[in-house]
Design a protein around this motif. Structure first.
Motif, mmCIF file in Angstrom:
data_model
loop_
_atom_site.group_PDB
_atom_site.id
_atom_site.type_symbol
_atom_site.label_atom_id
_atom_site.label_comp_id
_atom_site.label_asym_id
_atom_site.label_seq_id
_atom_site.Cartn_x
_atom_site.Cartn_y
_atom_site.Cartn_z
ATOM 1 N N TYR A 239 0.835 -1.204 0.000
ATOM 2 C CA TYR A 239 0.000 0.000 0.000
ATOM 3 C C TYR A 239 0.875 1.263 0.000
ATOM 4 O O TYR A 239 0.590 2.228 -0.714
ATOM 5 C CB TYR A 239 -0.919 0.034 1.222
ATOM 6 C CG TYR A 239 -2.192 -0.759 1.078
ATOM 7 C CD1 TYR A 239 -3.215 -0.323 0.239
ATOM 8 C CD2 TYR A 239 -2.405 -1.924 1.800
ATOM 9 C CE1 TYR A 239 -4.400 -1.025 0.117
ATOM 10 C CE2 TYR A 239 -3.589 -2.641 1.686
ATOM 11 C CZ TYR A 239 -4.579 -2.185 0.840
ATOM 12 O OH TYR A 239 -5.748 -2.889 0.724
ATOM 13 N N TYR A 240 1.917 1.258 0.821
ATOM 14 C CA TYR A 240 2.807 2.423 0.938
ATOM 15 C C TYR A 240 3.476 2.741 -0.395
ATOM 16 O O TYR A 240 3.367 3.862 -0.915
ATOM 17 C CB TYR A 240 3.847 2.145 2.026
ATOM 18 C CG TYR A 240 4.986 3.142 2.086
ATOM 19 C CD1 TYR A 240 4.784 4.448 2.519
ATOM 20 C CD2 TYR A 240 6.279 2.768 1.740
ATOM 21 C CE1 TYR A 240 5.834 5.360 2.595
ATOM 22 C CE2 TYR A 240 7.327 3.662 1.809
ATOM 23 C CZ TYR A 240 7.107 4.960 2.240
ATOM 24 O OH TYR A 240 8.146 5.851 2.309
ATOM 25 N N PHE A 241 4.186 1.753 -0.964
ATOM 26 C CA PHE A 241 4.859 1.998 -2.239
ATOM 27 C C PHE A 241 3.843 2.328 -3.334
ATOM 28 O O PHE A 241 4.121 3.129 -4.223
ATOM 29 C CB PHE A 241 5.689 0.780 -2.654
ATOM 30 C CG PHE A 241 6.838 0.461 -1.735
ATOM 31 C CD1 PHE A 241 7.696 1.456 -1.285
ATOM 32 C CD2 PHE A 241 7.071 -0.842 -1.327
ATOM 33 C CE1 PHE A 241 8.769 1.160 -0.440
ATOM 34 C CE2 PHE A 241 8.133 -1.152 -0.490
ATOM 35 C CZ PHE A 241 8.986 -0.154 -0.047
ATOM 36 N N GLY A 242 2.669 1.730 -3.255
ATOM 37 C CA GLY A 242 1.638 1.949 -4.260
ATOM 38 C C GLY A 242 1.009 3.325 -4.222
ATOM 39 O O GLY A 242 0.398 3.751 -5.205
ATOM 40 N N ASN A 243 1.120 4.045 -3.076
ATOM 41 C CA ASN A 243 0.538 5.393 -3.045
ATOM 42 C C ASN A 243 1.604 6.495 -3.106
ATOM 43 O O ASN A 243 1.368 7.623 -2.686
ATOM 44 C CB ASN A 243 -0.444 5.588 -1.899
ATOM 45 C CG ASN A 243 0.095 5.567 -0.482
ATOM 46 O OD1 ASN A 243 -0.688 5.388 0.448
ATOM 47 N ND2 ASN A 243 1.372 5.748 -0.263
ATOM 48 N N LEU A 244 2.740 6.155 -3.722
ATOM 49 C CA LEU A 244 3.788 7.143 -3.974
ATOM 50 C C LEU A 244 4.062 7.229 -5.471
ATOM 51 O O LEU A 244 3.945 6.236 -6.188
ATOM 52 C CB LEU A 244 5.089 6.739 -3.266
ATOM 53 C CG LEU A 244 5.095 6.771 -1.739
ATOM 54 C CD1 LEU A 244 6.401 6.194 -1.210
ATOM 55 C CD2 LEU A 244 4.874 8.175 -1.218
ATOM 56 N N LYS A 245 4.418 8.408 -5.925
ATOM 57 C CA LYS A 245 4.942 8.578 -7.286
ATOM 58 C C LYS A 245 5.699 9.898 -7.326
ATOM 59 O O LYS A 245 5.385 10.828 -6.569
ATOM 60 C CB LYS A 245 3.843 8.534 -8.348
ATOM 61 C CG LYS A 245 2.978 9.765 -8.444
ATOM 62 C CD LYS A 245 2.020 9.651 -9.635
ATOM 63 C CE LYS A 245 1.228 10.929 -9.819
ATOM 64 N NZ LYS A 245 0.328 10.859 -10.958
#
Length: 199
Positions: free
Chosen positions: A81-87
């Motif tokens: 979830y953490y890596f997935g909500n970063l860009k």
């Protein structure tokens, strides 16, 4: 279940984040892969014990490995979830309409949600700051997750997830500079990805 194995996910969206270096992320990805590997190993071992008739609350090895599985498994899920909500560059300073409306209905305003989330994410301790959604009411609430498994709300959906362990920001920042990391996190937060998690 023993023959089912998780494979670590890849997160190219995290390349080139502002204020969170690729070097810190490479170490972080390796830590995440460790959670995946240990989840697979524990699942395999516990399944084997059950097949042999060794699954019993009175078996200390079985009991302790079962307890450990929650830590490792949540380590996998929360990191995804953490890596997935970063860009890189995030998606802007404010969330899109649906997510903003949910924040306003739950907190009164986006600004109140943000202040609450930042207050939780800068508390002393190791763990996570998470905005959850109640599947029954749709309400959002912010929570501190100790380690990976303590204080998770059963059945609630993680919408915004921030890793607050020191490994998420050291050596980019000193251990006592979590607030600077929180600011960097928000400059890379993908509100669009978070909104996609809403029911």
């Amino acid at each position: 279940m023993a023959d089912k194995k998780y494979t670590p996910m890849q997160f190219p969206n995290c390349k080139g984040l502002k204020g969170i270096s690729d070097a810190v992320l490479e170490v972080h990805f390796k830590l995440y892969e460790g959670y995946v590997n240990r989840t697979n190993k524990l699942t395999e071992t516990l399944s084997g014990m059950a097949t042999k008739g060794e699954a019993a609350g009175t078996n200390p090895m079985y009991a302790e490995m079962t307890r450990r599985l929650g830590f490792e498994y949540n380590g996998v899920v929360l990191h995804e979830y953490y890596f997935g909500n970063l860009k890189a560059g995030g998606s802007g300073a404010t969330p899109p309409a649906k997510l903003k409306k949910a924040m306003e209905e739950s907190f009164g305003s986006f600004e109140t949600w943000l202040a609450d989330f930042k207050a939780i994410s800068t508390m002393p301790g190791i763990g996570w700051a998470v905005t959850f959604q109640d599947p029954r009411t749709g309400w959002l609430s912010n929570h501190w997750i100790t380690l990976h498994e303590t204080n998770n709300i059963a059945g609630f959906k993680p919408i915004i997830v921030m890793d607050a362990w020191e490994h998420a920001f050291v050596p980019d920042y000193k251990a006592n500079e979590r607030a600077k990391y929180v600011d960097a996190y928000f400059s890379n937060l993908d509100f669009d990805a978070a909104e996609g998690r809403l029911k």
